[in-house]
Design an enzyme around this catalytic site. Sequence first.
Site, PDB file in Angstrom:
ATOM      1  N   PRO A 191       3.255 -33.404  -5.467  1.00 49.74           N
ATOM      2  CG  PRO A 191       3.597 -35.281  -6.650  1.00 49.74           C
ATOM      3  CD  PRO A 191       3.688 -34.535  -5.286  1.00 49.74           C
ATOM      4  CE1 TYR A 226       3.896 -35.246 -14.002  1.00 55.96           C
ATOM      5  CE2 TYR A 226       2.822 -33.122 -13.914  1.00 55.96           C
ATOM      6  CZ  TYR A 226       3.786 -33.973 -14.319  1.00 55.96           C
ATOM      7  OH  TYR A 226       5.260 -33.444 -14.942  1.00 55.96           O
ATOM      8  CG  HIS A 274       7.402 -34.524 -12.386  1.00 56.32           C
ATOM      9  ND1 HIS A 274       6.656 -35.159 -11.603  1.00 56.32           N
ATOM     10  CD2 HIS A 274       7.068 -32.977 -12.113  1.00 56.32           C
ATOM     11  CE1 HIS A 274       5.719 -34.445 -11.167  1.00 56.32           C
ATOM     12  NE2 HIS A 274       6.217 -33.158 -11.550  1.00 56.32           N
TER      13      HIS A 274
END
Length: 329
Positions: free
Chosen positions: A249, A251, A255
């Site tokens: 990802p 960050y 999510h």
Amino acid sequence: MASTTPPEVASRVESYIPRFVLTRLLNQDQAGRRISLLGTIDSQPAVLLAERAAFATDHAHLSAFPTSLTRIRNLGANDIYSWFLANSGATKANPDNDIPPDFKLNLIYPCTEKHIKKYSAQPLRVVTETPEIYAAYTRPWIVRQREKGTLQWIFNIIEGRTEQEDVIYRESGDEGFLLLPDLNWDRKTLTSLHLLGLVVRRDIWSVRDLTKDKTEWLRHMRDKLLDATVKLYPDIEKDQLKLYIHYQPTYHHFHIHVIHVALESGATQAVGKALGLEHIISQLETMAGGPEAGFHNVSLTYGLGEASELWEKVFGVLKQGGQVKIADF
């Protein structure tokens, strides 16, 4: 680009465009950057395909680009990130006309060296991250990234300091999560819809932290994210949505991306980058072992840019037979 068409032919076909009379829109794709129109020219049917031309890349044009924009309207701001809609300089001649914005802008200010590398053109590599490489090198690297404070904008949202007016759905508690528009979506074009599901808990950084005992939680989130999306956007049905997770990802705070199935695949949906949520749930359910078995036990293959830290400090070093220096993370 120079035309090879004979001048008399070029002149004739160029005259067709101003005579095109619109009947209806046939299609809009590439996130609204290309349209297909049905119409007539001199009472004969015609299809006109229109696509935004490529940007001029010489220094003079690029230098003038920011100051040529008009009607810049902020859509949101959080920490170093902000995003806007704007019109091109061509609309300056008609300042009173209600012309839809033709640019979606994202601004990162002040940016870091990591941002510069991420958005720079660079050769790509495919790497296989074994459980051993993840435990020995990748996870320590992730720990270091989180220690740099790059997740503050995420925590601002979760803790209610920013973007609360954009939150579409929220569940509280240790296993809570919320849904809001992704900053890359113009918040208008439904076929390019892109939402983001952020979890409240901070102990899950990526798909690597998902274990069999989290399957019901993932399934619950999937159902609620789908329900909330179609409730807010009734023109979309559940089977027109895709849910996926990135690895690696951008960050490292867990999510889930929720997008319209018509959103054309790009680098962010590429094989090895985007892992379908349904596939993840199914793999966890059928994985051998007890409740603690999970994605930390499997090898994952994905793409990396040669300018990324993971390539420069881990996989590139391993390829050359060198010793990874964790102290340099």
